[in-house]
Design a protein around this motif. Structure first.
Motif, PDB file in Angstrom:
ATOM      1  N   ILE A  23       8.959  -3.191   0.321  1.00  0.00           N
ATOM      2  CA  ILE A  23       9.445  -2.029   1.073  1.00  0.00           C
ATOM      3  C   ILE A  23       8.282  -1.144   1.485  1.00  0.00           C
ATOM      4  N   SER A  24       7.361  -0.885   0.583  1.00  0.00           N
ATOM      5  CA  SER A  24       6.222  -0.038   0.928  1.00  0.00           C
ATOM      6  C   SER A  24       5.293  -0.728   1.918  1.00  0.00           C
ATOM      7  N   VAL A  25       5.125  -2.028   1.811  1.00  0.00           N
ATOM      8  CA  VAL A  25       4.263  -2.753   2.742  1.00  0.00           C
ATOM      9  C   VAL A  25       4.849  -2.745   4.147  1.00  0.00           C
ATOM     10  N   VAL A  26       6.128  -3.022   4.276  1.00  0.00           N
ATOM     11  CA  VAL A  26       6.760  -3.075   5.597  1.00  0.00           C
ATOM     12  C   VAL A  26       6.764  -1.703   6.263  1.00  0.00           C
ATOM     13  N   THR A  27       7.013  -0.646   5.503  1.00  0.00           N
ATOM     14  CA  THR A  27       6.993   0.689   6.116  1.00  0.00           C
ATOM     15  C   THR A  27       5.582   1.068   6.541  1.00  0.00           C
ATOM     16  N   SER A  28       4.573   0.653   5.792  1.00  0.00           N
ATOM     17  CA  SER A  28       3.193   0.931   6.195  1.00  0.00           C
ATOM     18  C   SER A  28       2.841   0.191   7.474  1.00  0.00           C
ATOM     19  N   ILE A  29       3.189  -1.076   7.544  1.00  0.00           N
ATOM     20  CA  ILE A  29       2.885  -1.864   8.742  1.00  0.00           C
ATOM     21  C   ILE A  29       3.628  -1.306   9.953  1.00  0.00           C
ATOM     22  N   ALA A  30       4.891  -0.925   9.776  1.00  0.00           N
ATOM     23  CA  ALA A  30       5.661  -0.353  10.882  1.00  0.00           C
ATOM     24  C   ALA A  30       5.027   0.951  11.365  1.00  0.00           C
ATOM     25  N   SER A  31       4.541   1.764  10.447  1.00  0.00           N
ATOM     26  CA  SER A  31       3.885   3.016  10.832  1.00  0.00           C
ATOM     27  C   SER A  31       2.609   2.740  11.604  1.00  0.00           C
ATOM     28  N   TRP A  32       1.808   1.780  11.147  1.00  0.00           N
ATOM     29  CA  TRP A  32       0.564   1.464  11.842  1.00  0.00           C
ATOM     30  C   TRP A  32       0.834   0.924  13.238  1.00  0.00           C
ATOM     31  N   ILE A  33       1.830   0.068  13.387  1.00  0.00           N
ATOM     32  CA  ILE A  33       2.151  -0.480  14.707  1.00  0.00           C
ATOM     33  C   ILE A  33       2.665   0.621  15.624  1.00  0.00           C
ATOM     34  N   PHE A  34       3.487   1.511  15.102  1.00  0.00           N
ATOM     35  CA  PHE A  34       3.971   2.633  15.904  1.00  0.00           C
ATOM     36  C   PHE A  34       2.822   3.516  16.364  1.00  0.00           C
ATOM     37  N   PRO A  54       5.718  -4.604  21.518  1.00  0.00           N
ATOM     38  CA  PRO A  54       5.595  -6.051  21.313  1.00  0.00           C
ATOM     39  C   PRO A  54       4.155  -6.536  21.395  1.00  0.00           C
ATOM     40  N   TYR A  55       3.367  -5.949  22.293  1.00  0.00           N
ATOM     41  CA  TYR A  55       1.969  -6.359  22.433  1.00  0.00           C
ATOM     42  C   TYR A  55       1.169  -5.966  21.188  1.00  0.00           C
ATOM     43  N   THR A  56       1.414  -4.769  20.695  1.00  0.00           N
ATOM     44  CA  THR A  56       0.717  -4.311  19.498  1.00  0.00           C
ATOM     45  C   THR A  56       1.090  -5.170  18.297  1.00  0.00           C
ATOM     46  N   ALA A  57       2.361  -5.455  18.123  1.00  0.00           N
ATOM     47  CA  ALA A  57       2.796  -6.308  17.012  1.00  0.00           C
ATOM     48  C   ALA A  57       2.210  -7.717  17.155  1.00  0.00           C
ATOM     49  N   GLY A  58       2.131  -8.223  18.370  1.00  0.00           N
ATOM     50  CA  GLY A  58       1.533  -9.542  18.599  1.00  0.00           C
ATOM     51  C   GLY A  58       0.057  -9.572  18.258  1.00  0.00           C
ATOM     52  N   ILE A  59      -0.669  -8.520  18.625  1.00  0.00           N
ATOM     53  CA  ILE A  59      -2.091  -8.440  18.299  1.00  0.00           C
ATOM     54  C   ILE A  59      -2.289  -8.392  16.792  1.00  0.00           C
ATOM     55  N   VAL A  60      -1.476  -7.594  16.105  1.00  0.00           N
ATOM     56  CA  VAL A  60      -1.574  -7.501  14.644  1.00  0.00           C
ATOM     57  C   VAL A  60      -1.262  -8.860  14.017  1.00  0.00           C
ATOM     58  N   PHE A  61      -0.265  -9.548  14.521  1.00  0.00           N
ATOM     59  CA  PHE A  61       0.096 -10.860  13.983  1.00  0.00           C
ATOM     60  C   PHE A  61      -1.032 -11.862  14.181  1.00  0.00           C
ATOM     61  N   ILE A  62      -1.645 -11.874  15.351  1.00  0.00           N
ATOM     62  CA  ILE A  62      -2.747 -12.804  15.625  1.00  0.00           C
ATOM     63  C   ILE A  62      -3.946 -12.499  14.731  1.00  0.00           C
ATOM     64  N   ILE A  63      -4.236 -11.213  14.518  1.00  0.00           N
ATOM     65  CA  ILE A  63      -5.355 -10.845  13.654  1.00  0.00           C
ATOM     66  C   ILE A  63      -5.105 -11.304  12.217  1.00  0.00           C
ATOM     67  N   THR A  64      -3.850 -11.245  11.770  1.00  0.00           N
ATOM     68  CA  THR A  64      -3.561 -11.690  10.404  1.00  0.00           C
ATOM     69  C   THR A  64      -3.716 -13.201  10.243  1.00  0.00           C
ATOM     70  N   LEU A  65      -3.646 -13.958  11.328  1.00  0.00           N
ATOM     71  CA  LEU A  65      -3.799 -15.408  11.244  1.00  0.00           C
ATOM     72  C   LEU A  65      -5.257 -15.856  11.286  1.00  0.00           C
ATOM     73  N   LEU A  66      -6.180 -14.974  11.624  1.00  0.00           N
ATOM     74  CA  LEU A  66      -7.580 -15.361  11.783  1.00  0.00           C
ATOM     75  C   LEU A  66      -8.245 -15.852  10.493  1.00  0.00           C
ATOM     76  N   PRO A  67      -8.172 -15.125   9.386  1.00  0.00           N
ATOM     77  CA  PRO A  67      -8.844 -15.648   8.188  1.00  0.00           C
ATOM     78  C   PRO A  67      -8.124 -16.870   7.627  1.00  0.00           C
ATOM     79  N   ARG A  68      -8.861 -17.966   7.472  1.00  0.00           N
ATOM     80  CA  ARG A  68      -8.268 -19.218   6.986  1.00  0.00           C
ATOM     81  C   ARG A  68      -8.337 -19.342   5.468  1.00  0.00           C
ATOM     82  N   ASN A  69      -9.355 -18.734   4.859  1.00  0.00           N
ATOM     83  CA  ASN A  69      -9.499 -18.818   3.401  1.00  0.00           C
ATOM     84  C   ASN A  69     -10.081 -17.505   2.888  1.00  0.00           C
TER      85      ASN A  69
END
Length: 112
Positions: A23-34, A54-69
């Motif tokens: 709950i705390s993680v999702v509210t933090s992420i929603a605040s940052w995207i807003f 949608p563009y901001t959420a997409g950018i955040v999602f792509i950035i989270t996929l960058l680190p592989r390990n």
């Protein structure tokens, strides 16, 4: 570590803590995207921030996929460490000094 503890009422106590933590993680992420989409609104001079969500959420999602390990994550963190200092100390101090030295006197305001 919490998985090893067991109670009669709750079999897996770790799921209880995870449900509270998410709950705390999702509210933090929603605040940052807003806030980021609101910043894009001001940057591009638009009246509404909803088009940028949608563009901001997409950018955040792509950035989270960058680190592989974990090594990639540590490299990314090492790059961002100076930025943390800048965003926490340097930029607020600069904005405070800027507002202090270049403040406009409004009609009706009295200095004490």
């Amino acid at each position: 570590m919490i998985k090893s503890y067991s109670f009669q009422i709750v079999e897996r106590i770790d799921l209880f803590f995870l449900s509270i933590w998410i709950i705390s993680v999702v509210t933090s992420i929603a605040s940052w995207i807003f806030l980021a989409s609101n910043g894009f609104k001001y940057f591009f001079g638009r009246a509404n921030h909803a088009g940028f969500l949608p563009y901001t959420a997409g950018i955040v999602f792509i950035i989270t996929l960058l680190p592989r390990n974990e090594t990639d994550l540590q490299k990314f963190n090492k790059i961002l460490e100076p930025a943390h200092l800048g965003f926490i100390v340097v930029i607020p101090l600069f904005l405070f000094l800027f507002s202090f030295f270049f403040a406009k006197k409004r009609p009706g305001d009295r200095s004490v």
